[in-house]
Design an enzyme around this catalytic site. Structure first.
Site, mmCIF file in Angstrom:
data_model
loop_
_atom_site.group_PDB
_atom_site.id
_atom_site.type_symbol
_atom_site.label_atom_id
_atom_site.label_comp_id
_atom_site.label_asym_id
_atom_site.label_seq_id
_atom_site.Cartn_x
_atom_site.Cartn_y
_atom_site.Cartn_z
ATOM 1 C CE1 TYR A 1 -3.702 62.639 0.384
ATOM 2 C CE2 TYR A 1 -2.925 60.572 0.101
ATOM 3 C CZ TYR A 1 -4.035 61.390 0.134
ATOM 4 O OH TYR A 1 -5.289 60.874 -0.190
ATOM 5 C CE LYS B 1 6.290 30.547 7.590
ATOM 6 N NZ LYS B 1 7.314 29.685 8.123
HETATM 7 C C1 LIG Z 1 8.549 29.381 7.942
HETATM 8 C C2 LIG Z 1 9.425 28.419 8.433
HETATM 9 C C3 LIG Z 1 10.345 27.661 7.679
HETATM 10 C C4 LIG Z 1 10.717 28.143 6.205
HETATM 11 O O1 LIG Z 1 11.935 29.181 6.228
HETATM 12 P P1 LIG Z 1 12.619 29.925 5.112
HETATM 13 O O2 LIG Z 1 13.539 30.859 5.822
HETATM 14 O O3 LIG Z 1 11.458 30.611 4.530
HETATM 15 O O4 LIG Z 1 13.025 28.735 4.476
HETATM 16 C C5 LIG Z 1 10.850 26.449 8.233
HETATM 17 N N1 LIG Z 1 10.596 26.080 9.297
HETATM 18 C C6 LIG Z 1 9.530 26.797 10.218
HETATM 19 C C7 LIG Z 1 9.315 26.329 11.427
HETATM 20 C C8 LIG Z 1 9.106 27.758 9.795
HETATM 21 O O5 LIG Z 1 8.059 28.369 10.460
#
Ligand SMILES: *Cc1c(COP(=O)(O)O)cnc(C)c1O
Length: 388
Positions: A281, A44
């Site tokens: 800036y 993701k």
């Molecule tokens: C993003 C996510 C993960 C992965 O988490 P990490 O800390 O990056 O390993 C696992 N389960 C869910 C439901 C998530 O949203």
């Protein structure tokens, strides 16, 4: 990320390199922790900033990866277009309009909202297909989960539609990476066990259970169940110092993970700036001597956060060059007085290793008062990505 692009690297002013062998090592470490359980890697947030299409392409070579997990239907669609033909778990919500795509793209959605389950059930039954779903149970994160009180309503929808398979029971930990005290995580696990029993009593009997993000997978064997869902660790980072310390204190090694991503740019301009001059800036930096200044063609638009102003350093020729003045939208100025022989066109490392020096996302996170997750996820999707 094809060879044409790789050859053109010398023309790039702003690019990300993805290290295949580091990814292979990380997946190997995760597979070892996972044992014979299914491995679901999170891609993701544009592959945690690494590039969604590029990460999907690299993960296709990693046979141990059973699933990728995605937040949105549009991400999942891009993963399919990039040739991912293994399983996809959808972690986030889908809209009414996206229900058909969930089926067409063969996604396994996480379920936490009654209306979307109803729509999915109706459509699956119309199309005469069976959709595998995962119920997200509320155990103390108070974000997406289904509470015990709500469960019977979900059970009724499952009973109504043959096209809905309650394949997985899932939860997500609230307090596992930010502390070395894992009492709350244990309470959540206990609650999870109780809710799974409730599910069964209501006639929804999940085939698999899963709870483990990176920190849980690394630290707690009893969170592993039938499938594990790491994200950050696959990219070579520890979820937090606390996770790292807990693992070390438990006798673990330090060679599980290696960062996959390096971010580079080039010196596009060099100039001498006189003593007592202001830079950038807000006149937030004033020179105390005559300096040599390099202008870099990246800024907060690219994900080099403005909170790094006057704090961070970049690497040029294996030397540290400190950021001077405020980071701009598309430009950053660094002091290269001590970098001998620097010239326009020289490679600059923003994240990565150069000689004996390194700057990783953890360091940028510390300077910018955030976490490595955010530093990576905010890297602009517009930066070129090359696999090396
Ligand atoms: C993003 C996510 C993960 C992965 O988490 P990490 O800390 O990056 O390993 C696992 N389960 C869910 C439901 C998530 O949203």
């Amino acid at each position: 990320m094809n060879t044409r692009e790789a050859k053109n690297r010398h023309n790039l002013l702003n690019w990300i390199e993805l290290n295949r062998s580091a990814l292979n090592k990380n997946i190997g470490s995760l597979a070892k922790l996972a044992g014979d359980r299914m491995l679901a890697v999170s891609v993701k947030a544009n592959g945690y900033g690494h590039g969604l299409a590029e990460m999907v392409t690299l993960l296709k070579d990693e046979n141990r990866v059973d699933y990728i997990t995605m937040h949105s239907v549009s991400e999942a669609e891009l993963a399919r277009k990039s040739g991912w033909d293994r399983k996809i778990m959808l972690l986030g919500p889908f809209s009414t309009d996206e229900t058909a795509a969930v089926i067409e793209l063969d996604l396994e959605p996480m379920i936490f909202e009654l209306g979307s389950l109803e729509q999915l059930g109706r459509l699956a039954s119309q199309k005469n297909v069976v959709v595998k779903t995962h119920l997200k149970l509320e155990t103390g994160t108070n974000r997406q989960g289904i509470t015990e009180k709500e469960l019977s309503k979900f059970a009724a929808v499952y009973q109504k539609y043959n096209g809905l398979l309650p394949y997985g029971a899932a939860m997500h930990f609230a307090n596992i990476e930010d502390t070395t005290n894992h009492e709350y995580a244990q309470e959540q696990l206990d609650r999870f066990g109780e809710l799974v029993i409730c599910m069964k009593e209501l006639g929804i009997d999940p085939e698999i259970k899963h709870t483990a993000s990176s920190a849980a997978l690394i630290l707690f064997d009893k969170t592993r169940f039938d499938l594990v869902r790491p994200g950050l660790s696959a990219y070579g980072y520890w979820p937090s110092k606390e996770t790292y310390l807990s693992y070390q204190l438990a006798g673990g090694g330090n060679d599980l993970f290696e960062p996959v991503l390096s971010w580079k740019t080039r010196v596009t301009q060099l100039k001498q700036v006189e003593k007592d001059s202001f830079i950038g800036y807000g006149c937030s930096y004033r020179t105390t001597a005559t300096i040599k200044l390099a202008v870099l063609p990246i800024g907060y638009y690219d994900g080099y956060g403005r909170s790094l102003s006057n704090l961070a350093y970049v690497l040029i020729e294996g030397k540290r060059a400190p950021v001077r003045g405020r980071i701009c939208m598309n430009l950053t100025m660094v002091d290269v007085t001590d970098v001998e022989g620097v010239k326009v066109g020289d490679e600059v490392t923003l994240i990565g290793q150069d000689g004996s020096e390194a700057v990783w996302a953890d360091q940028l996170a510390e300077w910018g008062q955030t976490i490595n997750y955010e530093v990576l996820a905010r890297l602009s999707a517009s930066i070129d990505r090359l696999a090396i």
